[in-house]
Design a protein around this motif. Structure first.
Motif, short mmCIF file in Angstrom:
data_model
loop_
_atom_site.label_atom_id
_atom_site.label_comp_id
_atom_site.label_asym_id
_atom_site.label_seq_id
_atom_site.Cartn_x
_atom_site.Cartn_y
_atom_site.Cartn_z
N LEU A 98 0.80 -1.22 0.00
CA LEU A 98 0.00 0.00 0.00
C LEU A 98 0.84 1.27 0.00
N THR A 99 2.07 1.19 0.50
CA THR A 99 2.92 2.38 0.53
C THR A 99 3.89 2.43 -0.64
N GLY A 100 4.08 1.31 -1.32
CA GLY A 100 4.98 1.28 -2.48
C GLY A 100 4.19 1.37 -3.77
N GLN A 101 4.88 1.05 -4.87
CA GLN A 101 4.23 1.02 -6.17
C GLN A 101 3.64 -0.37 -6.38
N PRO A 102 2.36 -0.53 -6.76
CA PRO A 102 1.44 0.50 -7.24
C PRO A 102 0.40 0.92 -6.21
N GLU A 103 0.72 0.84 -4.93
CA GLU A 103 -0.20 1.24 -3.85
C GLU A 103 -1.50 0.45 -3.90
N ALA A 104 -1.36 -0.87 -4.05
CA ALA A 104 -2.52 -1.75 -4.11
C ALA A 104 -2.21 -3.04 -3.38
N ALA A 105 -3.25 -3.66 -2.83
CA ALA A 105 -3.05 -4.89 -2.08
C ALA A 105 -4.30 -5.76 -2.15
N ALA A 106 -4.07 -7.07 -2.05
CA ALA A 106 -5.16 -8.04 -2.00
C ALA A 106 -5.02 -8.81 -0.69
N PHE A 117 1.87 -6.14 -12.49
CA PHE A 117 2.19 -5.76 -13.87
C PHE A 117 3.21 -4.62 -13.87
N GLY A 118 2.99 -3.65 -12.97
CA GLY A 118 3.90 -2.51 -12.91
C GLY A 118 5.33 -2.93 -12.63
N GLU A 119 5.49 -3.88 -11.73
CA GLU A 119 6.83 -4.37 -11.40
C GLU A 119 7.47 -5.04 -12.61
N ALA A 120 6.67 -5.80 -13.37
CA ALA A 120 7.20 -6.48 -14.55
C ALA A 120 7.66 -5.48 -15.60
N LYS A 135 11.66 -4.60 -16.99
CA LYS A 135 12.07 -4.74 -18.39
C LYS A 135 12.23 -3.40 -19.10
N TYR A 136 11.39 -2.45 -18.75
CA TYR A 136 11.42 -1.13 -19.40
C TYR A 136 11.44 -0.03 -18.34
N PRO A 137 12.52 0.06 -17.57
CA PRO A 137 12.55 1.03 -16.45
C PRO A 137 12.32 2.48 -16.88
N ALA A 138 12.91 2.90 -17.97
CA ALA A 138 12.77 4.29 -18.41
C ALA A 138 11.33 4.58 -18.80
N ALA A 139 10.73 3.68 -19.59
CA ALA A 139 9.35 3.88 -20.03
C ALA A 139 8.39 3.85 -18.84
N PHE A 140 8.64 2.94 -17.90
CA PHE A 140 7.75 2.84 -16.75
C PHE A 140 7.84 4.10 -15.88
N LYS A 154 4.81 6.25 -14.25
CA LYS A 154 4.64 5.78 -12.87
C LYS A 154 3.63 6.60 -12.09
N SER A 155 3.67 7.91 -12.25
CA SER A 155 2.78 8.78 -11.47
C SER A 155 1.32 8.65 -11.88
N ARG A 156 1.06 8.11 -13.06
CA ARG A 156 -0.32 7.92 -13.51
C ARG A 156 -0.57 6.45 -13.88
N TRP A 157 0.04 5.56 -13.12
CA TRP A 157 -0.09 4.13 -13.40
C TRP A 157 -1.54 3.66 -13.31
#
Length: 218
Positions: free
Chosen positions: A12-20, A168-171, A175-180, A184-187
């Motif tokens: 919840l505090t990291g990316q993407p601020e989501a949890a199950a 998905f964001g982590e993946a 692989k594409y750190p610059a593009a991600f 990131k701010s509007r993931w």
């Protein structure tokens, strides 16, 4: 689904601020019995985005989530076979999921590759599943069933609830750190637009064949 309070806080505090988190309900104790004898059981999953619970998913969709997160330990899949009455139940004993992110131009894709194997635990059809041709028919039905389950899960969680509990964001970041980093701010806006393609492959162990004879490489 196994999760600790530390895991949940980190999501919840990291990316993407989501949890199950497993949704737990209780069955009241019998009349005359102390409340501590209430029975707790898991009934689906609660989804959180940032610091708020945004909804719940049922047990079937939770099963799809576990496949997508490569956390499925065991599951029973029952499928009808075309041209026969009845159905066949297979216990999935092993599975492995790989997420393959791709970016083509401005379009983002996620290939979800699932490989699983299991054993027949019930056959109420008249089909002789010891015959390879019939086993192939069963495997085709299982593949279709698993594809539908995961696609339905993506539709509900990704498209409607717009919550990235699949990493998905982590993946994409790996692989594409610059593009991600650019999105990131509007993931939460980008994630629902990713086109996911599911490829499932299910192998049924024939009698006399154990899991060490048909390995799933991780």
């Amino acid at each position: 689904m196994e999760i600790t309070l530390r895991d949940a806080a980190g999501m919840l505090t990291g990316q993407p601020e989501a949890a199950a988190i497993p949704w737990i309900e209780t069955i009241p104790a019998e009349p005359g019995q102390p409340e501590r004898q209430n029975t707790a059981y898991i009934k689906g999953t609660a989804l959180f985005k940032e610091d708020k619970m945004i909804g719940r998913i049922n047990e079937s969709t939770t099963k799809g989530v576990l496949f997508l997160r490569d956390e499925m330990n065991t599951a029973t899949v029952t499928v009808p076979l075309e041209g026969t009455n009845g159905a066949v139940s297979v216990e999935i004993a092993r599975s492995h999921t790989v997420l393959v992110p791709r970016i083509k131009g401005n379009k983002w894709y996620m290939l979800v590759q699932i490989k699983a194997q299991g054993s027949i635990i019930q056959n109420t059809t008249t089909m002789d599943l010891s015959k390879p041709d019939n086993t192939a028919v069963l495997e085709s039905g299982l593949k279709e069933s698993l594809n539908k389950l995961v696609t339905m899960t993506l539709d509900q969680v990704q498209k409607k609830m717009k919550t990235d509990i699949f990493f998905f964001g982590e993946a994409f970041h790996n692989k594409y750190p610059a593009a991600f980093n650019k999105v990131k701010s509007r993931w939460s806006e980008v994630f629902p637009q990713i086109e996911a393609v599911v490829e499932a492959d299910v192998k049924v162990l024939r009698p006399g064949l154990n899991s060490t004879d048909a390995k799933i490489n991780k």
